[in-house]
Design a protein around this motif. Structure first.
Motif: not given
Length: 502
Positions: A494-500
């Protein structure tokens, strides 16, 4: 031998020289670097180290790119402890030794179609037919069938107690039927389920993503991602330092000091850098010469020198981030006595996407030459190296491998990388004792007992000297001071998600 300390001034000069080359890298595509209105959030600019090697196919190394960018998902995911957690499947239960029932959550693909049992079954079936097979399916056969309006029944050829872990693999992402319209390719553009949708891919140079507003897990805070693939580690660090990117992965240890302390994130990972020796042909077909190579390697010089303390000396295939491993480690047996290299000529290969690897390979070259080998070093970008490495065209290979990336299951790594039928067997190892030990571990369901069996199988692999663990890495990620919510985990999925956001 002690590791020589090289001056870093040439590296600092290269930072300055690369600055004008990067100007404009993010000037086009998807409004890169431009904030939209506050309600919609800003786009994030990301620099990744590895360009797509297989046209972003979900079945090979590119699967991790799609996972890290929040594009694809599987039925399950890994939680912080490495256990299977719900993703597209809200729950599951084991019906018998070979059959599991996965209940789907209400979700849609990015093309607007529903995530139905039939679509999920078709997607998994397509993965089972891929050539080569996804690493998570190494040595495993499964059949997926829609069950009613909300579930998928999966049956394995043999008992597979870790199937929920296996289905978390980025290589088993679920895509819509539109992804498979062409017989020989899989198109992830606009056909996945994650919070970010691929909208444009520019070869191996760039990718643009927009937020998928109907994502089942909630609307992402960033309006999109503008991704550039920058293989040069110095260039990635410089792009972050000069504000041209918001996130830069795999910052070289030599560049860490050039970044402000609050923009560096160091994460212990399950990634091990190893020396893999070609056991099928050439010099290292001889077990005594593999033993000589193993004896020549000083791993502490690599950890303290090349990695400048941002790594631990190699202890095994599984390192300190696999917290249960150390207390269960088994001493390798059956290792051959070291022979006399007598000037034997070997080709040592590595890739430069991870900048420490060429430097580590250079140190290994010196160590092997001191032991009596004649060494030729070959360095390429990874996508131009992988096929030759898998084909056994090198005598030795230095690579960094996340031991729990593909499935989260320690045994699956051994099956994929070190058995006769392994799909990523860079050492070309085919040893009956290793295959028996791995097969025994694969049959164990209890978690604690499975870990014990995995360590016994690790000892069998190490006993062949097909692999010499060098260092266990801590990865440095560059994160802009205004960026929050970056997803850093030891499995590097993972690296970028909904909270990034920024």
């Amino acid at each position: 031998m002690p590791f020589p300390r090289y001056s870093r001034h040439p590296r600092l000069l290269s930072v300055l020289l690369l600055a004008p080359l990067l100007t404009g890298c993010f000037a086009s595509g998807g409004g890169a670097g431009e904030a939209s209105d506050g309600k919609d959030g800003s786009r994030l600019r990301i620099a990744l180290a590895f360009p797509p090697a297989e046209n972003l196919s979900p079945y090979g190394a590119d699967a991790t790119i799609l996972s890290r960018l929040g594009v694809t998902e599987g039925l399950t995911a890994l939680d912080a402890n490495g256990a299977a957690a719900p993703a597209l499947a809200a729950s599951w239960r084991r019906e018998n030794d070979r059959t599991w029932l996965f209940t789907l959550r209400d979700a849609t693909f990015q093309d607007g179609t529903a995530v139905t049992p039939a679509a999920v079954a078709a997607s998994l079936t397509r993965a089972t037919r891929a050539e080569p097979a996804p690493a998570a399916l190494s040595g495993v056969t499964l059949a997926a069938k829609a069950e009613g309006e909300g579930a998928v029944r999966i049956t394995t050829g043999e008992t597979d107690p870790v199937l929920p872990l296996r289905l978390s693999s980025p290589g088993l992402a679920v895509l819509s039927p539109n992804a498979y319209e062409k017989q020989d390719t899989v198109d992830p553009v606009g056909t996945a389920t994650g919070p970010f949708e691929l909208t444009k891919v520019t070869g191996t140079a760039a990718a643009d993503l927009d937020r998928y507003d109907d994502y089942w897990g909630g609307r992402a805070q960033a309006s999109g991602l503008d991704v550039r693939f920058i293989a040069d580690g110095t260039a990635r660090a410089n792009a972050l330092r000069t504000g041209q990117v918001d996130i830069a992965e795999a910052i070289p240890v030599a560049q860490a000091a050039s970044l402000d302390k609050d923009t560096r994130r160091e994460t212990a990972t399950t990634r091990t850098t190893s020396l893999l020796l070609n056991t099928k042909s050439g010099v290292f077909k001889d077990a005594s010469l593999r033993a000589a190579a193993r004896a020549a390697v000083d791993t502490s010089a690599l950890a303290k020198g090349v990695y400048e303390g941002h790594a631990d000396a190699g202890a095994g295939i599984y390192g300190p981030a696999v917290t249960w491993a150390e207390g269960k480690r088994v001493k390798p047996t059956g290792q051959a006595d070291a022979g006399d290299p007598d000037g034997a000529s070997v080709t040592l290969a590595t890739y430069d996407n991870r900048p420490e690897l060429p430097e580590a390979a250079q140190v290994l070259k010196q160590q092997l030459e001191n032991a009596g080998f004649a060494v030729k070093l070959e360095v390429r970008e990874y996508s131009r190296l992988e096929s030759d490495a898998l084909a056994g065209k090198f005598d030795a290979f230095v690579g960094a491998r996340n031991s729990l990336l593909d499935t989260g299951d320690p045994v699956s790594l051994l099956a994929g990388d070190f058995t006769c039928d392994g799909g990523y067997n860079l050492a070309l190892l085919c040893d009956k004792g290793v295959d028996r030990a791995v097969a025994k571990a694969q049959a164990v369901a209890d978690t604690d007992e499975r870990q014990d069996a995995a360590m016994a199988a690790e000892a069998a692999v190490l006993g062949t000297d097909a692999v010499v663990p060098l260092v266990h890495q801590r990865v440095i990620t560059g994160v802009g001071a205004k960026v929050s919510g970056v997803l850093l985990d030891p499995y590097e999925r993972t690296l970028a998600g909904t909270g990034t956001r920024r």
